[in-house]
Design a protein around this motif. Sequence first.
Motif, short mmCIF file in Angstrom:
data_model
loop_
_atom_site.label_atom_id
_atom_site.label_comp_id
_atom_site.label_asym_id
_atom_site.label_seq_id
_atom_site.Cartn_x
_atom_site.Cartn_y
_atom_site.Cartn_z
N CYS A 93 12.14 -32.91 40.20
CA CYS A 93 10.76 -32.89 40.72
C CYS A 93 10.62 -33.87 41.88
O CYS A 93 9.89 -33.62 42.84
CB CYS A 93 9.77 -33.24 39.62
SG CYS A 93 10.14 -34.78 38.74
N SER A 94 11.34 -34.98 41.80
CA SER A 94 11.30 -35.98 42.86
C SER A 94 11.90 -35.43 44.14
O SER A 94 11.42 -35.71 45.23
CB SER A 94 12.07 -37.21 42.39
OG SER A 94 11.81 -38.30 43.22
N TYR A 95 12.95 -34.63 44.01
CA TYR A 95 13.54 -33.98 45.19
C TYR A 95 12.57 -32.98 45.78
O TYR A 95 12.46 -32.84 46.99
CB TYR A 95 14.83 -33.23 44.81
CG TYR A 95 16.03 -34.11 44.59
CD1 TYR A 95 16.86 -33.89 43.49
CD2 TYR A 95 16.36 -35.14 45.47
CE1 TYR A 95 17.97 -34.68 43.28
CE2 TYR A 95 17.46 -35.93 45.25
CZ TYR A 95 18.28 -35.70 44.15
OH TYR A 95 19.38 -36.48 43.93
N ALA A 96 11.89 -32.24 44.90
CA ALA A 96 11.05 -31.13 45.35
C ALA A 96 9.76 -31.60 46.01
O ALA A 96 9.25 -30.94 46.91
CB ALA A 96 10.72 -30.21 44.17
N CYS A 97 9.23 -32.73 45.55
CA CYS A 97 7.92 -33.15 46.03
C CYS A 97 7.99 -33.64 47.47
O CYS A 97 8.76 -34.54 47.78
CB CYS A 97 7.37 -34.26 45.14
SG CYS A 97 5.78 -34.89 45.72
N PRO A 98 7.17 -33.06 48.35
CA PRO A 98 7.18 -33.52 49.74
C PRO A 98 6.48 -34.87 49.94
O PRO A 98 6.60 -35.48 50.99
CB PRO A 98 6.43 -32.41 50.49
CG PRO A 98 5.61 -31.74 49.46
CD PRO A 98 6.30 -31.91 48.15
N PHE A 99 5.76 -35.34 48.93
CA PHE A 99 5.02 -36.60 49.05
C PHE A 99 5.68 -37.74 48.31
O PHE A 99 5.19 -38.86 48.37
CB PHE A 99 3.59 -36.41 48.53
CG PHE A 99 2.88 -35.26 49.17
CD1 PHE A 99 2.70 -34.07 48.49
CD2 PHE A 99 2.42 -35.36 50.47
CE1 PHE A 99 2.06 -33.00 49.09
CE2 PHE A 99 1.78 -34.30 51.07
CZ PHE A 99 1.60 -33.12 50.38
N GLY A 100 6.77 -37.47 47.61
CA GLY A 100 7.45 -38.55 46.88
C GLY A 100 6.63 -39.07 45.72
O GLY A 100 6.72 -40.24 45.36
N ALA A 101 5.83 -38.18 45.11
CA ALA A 101 4.96 -38.63 44.03
C ALA A 101 5.70 -38.89 42.72
O ALA A 101 5.47 -39.92 42.09
CB ALA A 101 3.83 -37.62 43.82
N PRO A 102 6.58 -37.99 42.27
CA PRO A 102 7.29 -38.28 41.01
C PRO A 102 8.30 -39.39 41.22
O PRO A 102 9.14 -39.32 42.11
CB PRO A 102 8.00 -36.97 40.68
CG PRO A 102 7.39 -35.93 41.54
CD PRO A 102 6.93 -36.65 42.76
N GLN A 103 8.19 -40.43 40.41
CA GLN A 103 9.07 -41.58 40.57
C GLN A 103 9.62 -41.99 39.21
O GLN A 103 9.13 -41.57 38.18
CB GLN A 103 8.30 -42.73 41.21
CG GLN A 103 7.86 -42.39 42.63
CD GLN A 103 7.01 -43.48 43.24
OE1 GLN A 103 7.09 -44.63 42.85
NE2 GLN A 103 6.21 -43.13 44.22
N PHE A 104 10.64 -42.84 39.26
CA PHE A 104 11.31 -43.25 38.03
C PHE A 104 11.39 -44.77 37.98
O PHE A 104 11.67 -45.41 38.98
CB PHE A 104 12.71 -42.63 37.98
CG PHE A 104 12.67 -41.13 37.93
CD1 PHE A 104 12.60 -40.39 39.08
CD2 PHE A 104 12.63 -40.47 36.71
CE1 PHE A 104 12.51 -39.00 39.04
CE2 PHE A 104 12.55 -39.09 36.65
CZ PHE A 104 12.48 -38.36 37.82
#
Lengths: 215, 82
Positions: A93-104
């Motif tokens: 999901c982090s790769y897919a998101c253009p806004f960098g919203a999913p983080q770990f």
Amino acid sequence: MARMKFVCDSERCIECNGCVTACKAEHDVPWGVNRRRVVTLNDGIPGEKSISVACMHCSDAPCMAVCPVDCFYRTDEGVVLHDKDVCIGCGYCSYACPFGAPQFPTNGQFGLRGKMDKCTFCAGGPEENGSEAEFEKYGRNRLSEGKLPACAEMCSTKALLGGDGDVVADIFRNRVLVRGKGSEVWGWGTAYGKPTQGAPSGGAAPQPKAEGTKS
Amino acid sequence: MRGRVGHVMLAVLAGLVLPGCAERPQSADGTARKSDQKAWHQPVNKSDVVKGWNSDDQASWEQQMRIRVQGQNEYSRAAAKP
């Protein structure tokens, strides 16, 4: 009801990071995760522009589309949430998101990624509203308390607006009109050409029909 | 020899069929995730809940949201210059 949306007015944003602090404090966000961050273009140069970025709660969310375990879901108000108990921390999901919203989080051993964390529009997650379990995993559920996201309510200049998309758009449109602007702020003229006296603009104005043709 | 071939074939067939009996479904159909309560369902602890709307009443919650968002609009508090 319309979808819940965020709008950030870059004319008003002063990069105070009040929204960032409010979010971090409200939800006890883990180390290494910035659910919300302020991005500044031409930082330090007069005319710099700042905008607050977090999850955009997309209508067609790419994170939801790529998740291999289908842990994402969308609420009736259009808020994109996920179930951390189902999440496997793959990072897709982090790769897919253009806004960098999913983080770990970065506090795992040996670079262990852990569960994905992102802005929830202060809507918590799939636990009982207001419960301790919900707070520990997803942060505070402000929507169930009748409030709006902490970042938007805390914004010192009211640059960041968050709430019912129709109402937020209306507030923003009113500001644009009061500033004396019109559709040119949306780049309409750049995309379709500016109409000049007597001359047809690039595809914007329809050409007069020749005589004898049916309308 | 014939009997032996038959036994081997039976063993191969069993080897192909029996593992399927213990397979768990692996389709990602969204049933693994828990269902979420609606946003208009108030938490049990009401100390932080804003007054003026009723729990489990969607219309009342939406009205509360619309009122609340005007707190971000200072033009509704002060007359806007035309």
